[in-house]
Design a protein around this motif. Sequence first.
Motif, PDB file in Angstrom:
ATOM      1  N   ARG A 129       7.199-105.988-100.812  1.00  0.00           N
ATOM      2  CA  ARG A 129       8.285-105.546-100.128  1.00  0.00           C
ATOM      3  C   ARG A 129       8.964-104.319-100.518  1.00  0.00           C
ATOM      4  O   ARG A 129      10.245-104.176-100.186  1.00  0.00           O
ATOM      5  CB  ARG A 129       9.119-106.734 -99.805  1.00  0.00           C
ATOM      6  N   GLY A 130       8.154-103.377-101.046  1.00  0.00           N
ATOM      7  CA  GLY A 130       8.705-102.174-101.570  1.00  0.00           C
ATOM      8  C   GLY A 130       8.334-100.909-100.708  1.00  0.00           C
ATOM      9  O   GLY A 130       7.574-100.926-100.101  1.00  0.00           O
ATOM     10  N   ALA A 131       9.186-100.033-100.695  1.00  0.00           N
ATOM     11  CA  ALA A 131       8.869 -98.873 -99.946  1.00  0.00           C
ATOM     12  C   ALA A 131       9.096 -97.402-100.779  1.00  0.00           C
ATOM     13  O   ALA A 131      10.239 -97.437-101.260  1.00  0.00           O
ATOM     14  CB  ALA A 131       9.938 -98.381 -98.792  1.00  0.00           C
ATOM     15  N   PHE A 132       8.177 -96.963-101.248  1.00  0.00           N
ATOM     16  CA  PHE A 132       8.047 -95.911-102.359  1.00  0.00           C
ATOM     17  C   PHE A 132       8.116 -94.515-101.538  1.00  0.00           C
ATOM     18  O   PHE A 132       7.329 -94.132-100.730  1.00  0.00           O
ATOM     19  CB  PHE A 132       6.847 -96.027-103.361  1.00  0.00           C
ATOM     20  N   SER A 133       9.137 -93.676-101.981  1.00  0.00           N
ATOM     21  CA  SER A 133       9.314 -92.409-101.353  1.00  0.00           C
ATOM     22  C   SER A 133       9.393 -91.332-102.453  1.00  0.00           C
ATOM     23  O   SER A 133       9.691 -91.730-103.589  1.00  0.00           O
ATOM     24  CB  SER A 133      10.829 -92.345-100.581  1.00  0.00           C
ATOM     25  N   ASP A 134       8.857 -90.105-102.269  1.00  0.00           N
ATOM     26  CA  ASP A 134       8.858 -89.172-103.103  1.00  0.00           C
ATOM     27  C   ASP A 134       8.321 -87.833-102.346  1.00  0.00           C
ATOM     28  O   ASP A 134       8.512 -87.970-100.753  1.00  0.00           O
ATOM     29  CB  ASP A 134       7.857 -89.264-104.284  1.00  0.00           C
ATOM     30  N   SER A 135       8.433 -86.585-102.917  1.00  0.00           N
ATOM     31  CA  SER A 135       8.035 -85.196-102.088  1.00  0.00           C
ATOM     32  C   SER A 135       7.324 -84.817-103.028  1.00  0.00           C
ATOM     33  O   SER A 135       6.791 -84.984-104.293  1.00  0.00           O
ATOM     34  CB  SER A 135       9.334 -84.249-102.184  1.00  0.00           C
ATOM     35  N   LYS A 136       6.385 -83.851-102.561  1.00  0.00           N
ATOM     36  CA  LYS A 136       5.282 -83.009-103.210  1.00  0.00           C
ATOM     37  C   LYS A 136       5.058 -81.718-102.481  1.00  0.00           C
ATOM     38  O   LYS A 136       5.222 -81.777-101.361  1.00  0.00           O
ATOM     39  CB  LYS A 136       3.808 -83.916-103.059  1.00  0.00           C
ATOM     40  N   ILE A 137       4.709 -80.902-103.455  1.00  0.00           N
ATOM     41  CA  ILE A 137       4.400 -79.448-102.932  1.00  0.00           C
ATOM     42  C   ILE A 137       2.742 -79.478-102.877  1.00  0.00           C
ATOM     43  O   ILE A 137       1.924 -79.534-103.986  1.00  0.00           O
ATOM     44  CB  ILE A 137       5.139 -78.445-103.857  1.00  0.00           C
ATOM     45  N   PHE A 138       2.401 -79.042-101.668  1.00  0.00           N
ATOM     46  CA  PHE A 138       0.721 -78.778-101.386  1.00  0.00           C
ATOM     47  C   PHE A 138       0.609 -77.505-101.198  1.00  0.00           C
ATOM     48  O   PHE A 138       1.261 -76.539-100.863  1.00  0.00           O
ATOM     49  CB  PHE A 138       0.230 -79.411-100.229  1.00  0.00           C
ATOM     50  N   TYR A 139      -0.485 -76.902-102.013  1.00  0.00           N
ATOM     51  CA  TYR A 139      -0.572 -75.331-102.010  1.00  0.00           C
ATOM     52  C   TYR A 139      -2.063 -75.257-101.265  1.00  0.00           C
ATOM     53  O   TYR A 139      -2.958 -75.891-101.488  1.00  0.00           O
ATOM     54  CB  TYR A 139      -0.891 -74.759-103.423  1.00  0.00           C
ATOM     55  N   GLY A 140      -2.190 -74.472-100.700  1.00  0.00           N
ATOM     56  CA  GLY A 140      -3.221 -73.865 -99.722  1.00  0.00           C
ATOM     57  C   GLY A 140      -3.924 -72.457 -99.845  1.00  0.00           C
ATOM     58  O   GLY A 140      -3.149 -71.532 -99.519  1.00  0.00           O
ATOM     59  N   GLY A 141      -4.956 -72.101-100.695  1.00  0.00           N
ATOM     60  CA  GLY A 141      -5.187 -70.644-101.124  1.00  0.00           C
ATOM     61  C   GLY A 141      -4.711 -70.421-102.204  1.00  0.00           C
ATOM     62  O   GLY A 141      -4.214 -71.066-103.250  1.00  0.00           O
ATOM     63  N   GLY A 142      -4.796 -68.849-102.477  1.00  0.00           N
ATOM     64  CA  GLY A 142      -4.368 -68.409-103.673  1.00  0.00           C
ATOM     65  C   GLY A 142      -5.444 -68.821-104.861  1.00  0.00           C
ATOM     66  O   GLY A 142      -6.470 -68.883-104.870  1.00  0.00           O
ATOM     67  N   SER A 143      -4.690 -68.865-105.963  1.00  0.00           N
ATOM     68  CA  SER A 143      -5.405 -69.245-107.170  1.00  0.00           C
ATOM     69  C   SER A 143      -5.511 -70.644-107.407  1.00  0.00           C
ATOM     70  O   SER A 143      -6.229 -71.257-108.441  1.00  0.00           O
ATOM     71  CB  SER A 143      -4.593 -68.771-108.414  1.00  0.00           C
ATOM     72  N   TYR A 144      -4.984 -71.508-106.322  1.00  0.00           N
ATOM     73  CA  TYR A 144      -5.039 -72.908-106.431  1.00  0.00           C
ATOM     74  C   TYR A 144      -6.162 -73.540-105.881  1.00  0.00           C
ATOM     75  O   TYR A 144      -6.692 -73.197-104.840  1.00  0.00           O
ATOM     76  CB  TYR A 144      -3.864 -73.710-105.787  1.00  0.00           C
ATOM     77  N   HIS A 145      -6.781 -74.419-106.735  1.00  0.00           N
ATOM     78  CA  HIS A 145      -8.045 -75.248-106.161  1.00  0.00           C
ATOM     79  C   HIS A 145      -7.941 -76.739-106.465  1.00  0.00           C
ATOM     80  O   HIS A 145      -7.209 -76.939-107.689  1.00  0.00           O
ATOM     81  CB  HIS A 145      -9.291 -74.763-106.602  1.00  0.00           C
ATOM     82  N   ALA A 146      -8.049 -77.692-105.600  1.00  0.00           N
ATOM     83  CA  ALA A 146      -7.659 -79.219-106.043  1.00  0.00           C
ATOM     84  C   ALA A 146      -8.581 -79.285-107.198  1.00  0.00           C
ATOM     85  O   ALA A 146      -9.612 -79.386-107.116  1.00  0.00           O
ATOM     86  CB  ALA A 146      -8.077 -79.906-104.902  1.00  0.00           C
ATOM     87  N   GLY A 147      -7.767 -80.011-108.093  1.00  0.00           N
ATOM     88  CA  GLY A 147      -8.510 -80.584-109.319  1.00  0.00           C
ATOM     89  C   GLY A 147      -8.650 -79.363-110.654  1.00  0.00           C
ATOM     90  O   GLY A 147      -9.137 -79.954-111.384  1.00  0.00           O
ATOM     91  N   ARG A 148      -8.123 -78.273-110.426  1.00  0.00           N
ATOM     92  CA  ARG A 148      -8.494 -77.127-111.212  1.00  0.00           C
ATOM     93  C   ARG A 148      -7.063 -76.677-111.949  1.00  0.00           C
ATOM     94  O   ARG A 148      -6.142 -77.110-111.177  1.00  0.00           O
ATOM     95  CB  ARG A 148      -9.117 -75.909-110.528  1.00  0.00           C
ATOM     96  N   SER A 149      -7.311 -76.066-113.171  1.00  0.00           N
ATOM     97  CA  SER A 149      -6.013 -75.866-113.680  1.00  0.00           C
ATOM     98  C   SER A 149      -5.686 -74.547-112.964  1.00  0.00           C
ATOM     99  O   SER A 149      -6.216 -73.643-112.603  1.00  0.00           O
ATOM    100  CB  SER A 149      -6.413 -75.530-115.111  1.00  0.00           C
ATOM    101  N   GLY A 150      -4.326 -74.244-113.079  1.00  0.00           N
ATOM    102  CA  GLY A 150      -3.801 -73.039-112.627  1.00  0.00           C
ATOM    103  C   GLY A 150      -3.860 -71.847-113.654  1.00  0.00           C
ATOM    104  O   GLY A 150      -3.055 -70.920-113.408  1.00  0.00           O
ATOM    105  N   ARG A 151      -4.536 -71.824-114.650  1.00  0.00           N
ATOM    106  CA  ARG A 151      -4.744 -70.911-115.743  1.00  0.00           C
ATOM    107  C   ARG A 151      -5.973 -70.007-115.743  1.00  0.00           C
ATOM    108  O   ARG A 151      -6.857 -70.783-115.288  1.00  0.00           O
ATOM    109  CB  ARG A 151      -4.258 -71.402-117.131  1.00  0.00           C
ATOM    110  N   ALA A 152      -6.092 -68.869-115.943  1.00  0.00           N
ATOM    111  CA  ALA A 152      -7.289 -68.159-115.927  1.00  0.00           C
ATOM    112  C   ALA A 152      -7.917 -68.193-117.115  1.00  0.00           C
ATOM    113  O   ALA A 152      -7.174 -68.336-118.081  1.00  0.00           O
ATOM    114  CB  ALA A 152      -6.740 -66.585-115.588  1.00  0.00           C
ATOM    115  N   TRP A 153      -9.152 -67.777-117.022  1.00  0.00           N
ATOM    116  CA  TRP A 153     -10.018 -67.833-118.279  1.00  0.00           C
ATOM    117  C   TRP A 153      -9.586 -66.669-119.263  1.00  0.00           C
ATOM    118  O   TRP A 153      -9.252 -65.590-118.759  1.00  0.00           O
ATOM    119  CB  TRP A 153     -11.200 -67.894-118.067  1.00  0.00           C
ATOM    120  N   ALA A 154      -9.859 -66.783-120.652  1.00  0.00           N
ATOM    121  CA  ALA A 154      -9.348 -65.772-121.485  1.00  0.00           C
ATOM    122  C   ALA A 154     -10.436 -65.814-122.557  1.00  0.00           C
ATOM    123  O   ALA A 154     -11.256 -67.058-122.853  1.00  0.00           O
ATOM    124  CB  ALA A 154      -8.022 -66.279-122.035  1.00  0.00           C
ATOM    125  N   LYS A 155     -10.485 -64.815-123.367  1.00  0.00           N
ATOM    126  CA  LYS A 155     -11.391 -64.693-124.669  1.00  0.00           C
ATOM    127  C   LYS A 155     -11.303 -65.801-125.624  1.00  0.00           C
ATOM    128  O   LYS A 155      -9.999 -66.396-125.676  1.00  0.00           O
ATOM    129  CB  LYS A 155     -11.570 -63.347-125.235  1.00  0.00           C
TER     130      LYS A 155
END
Length: 296
Positions: free
Chosen positions: A9-35
Amino acid sequence: MRDVRLNIRGAFSDSKIFYGGGSYHAGRSGRAWAKRGQPRKRDRRRAASRAHVYAAVTPYGATPLYFATGTTGVKGPYSRPRRVTKARLQEACQQLDLDARGTHAELMARIAGLGEDSDAVVQALGARPRASGVGNEEYMDILTGTGRYAQSRGMLGAIAHLFAPSPHAGNWWFQQDGARAHTLNPKTAAGRRTEAAILKVAPKMVRDWPARSPDLSLIENAWARCEDYLWKHESWGDSAEFCAALERAWRASVTPEYCRNLFPVMGGAARRVCREWGWPCKGLIFRKSGLKWSKK
């Protein structure tokens, strides 16, 4: 947790930010590769579309999405004051021949003692009202369906509608996290206003919930399922199409059947968190069925 029985009998509420495009891809890190041997730098390419949404899940289904401030293309009347840094307050005190020593609150009190001139000083320091995330005023409108959200049923009303045909219609619990906009502090006007608005519709509510609680908040699993469906089955071009695709993904993925299978795991999750003394439970993951916990 076992006393309130949020799993039925619970109602769980929250907010979330979804990104579409740019450097974001679902399940991937937001950091670029480095040496090798060099730190990875964050990819600064901004997403072309962004959606900041509120919603709630119950054992009988999910509420619609409420697109809040922070969504690309959404501009509303809401604003909240920018916090003035201590360094700028010290500069202002020196210009006004005031003592520049002390804490942030003490410096603000000295400037406030100037009367009407203090407002001009604070605005000159860059404390003009601005829209920056969701404040208490907008959160109240999301809950009650007023203001910019008057054309839709408020979140509390949508939750009550889901519980109406169930045996728990008059005995369900509303859960929210401890974010600043969700304040329930009885010492502030915003806290008293928020508590009164919730208890006007919800029979009961959960208090003192931490601001970040992914191991206990079941809506986090609904967010992940929606995001996975969004990137696998939807496509979009501009921001308006992205928001429409997100709404379709939410309705298609977070169904009443999924919610009924999701809530029975609440008891096991609570017991595991208690055994870990509140520390993050990294071993808790959902199987594809969404019914059981598995250990890594």
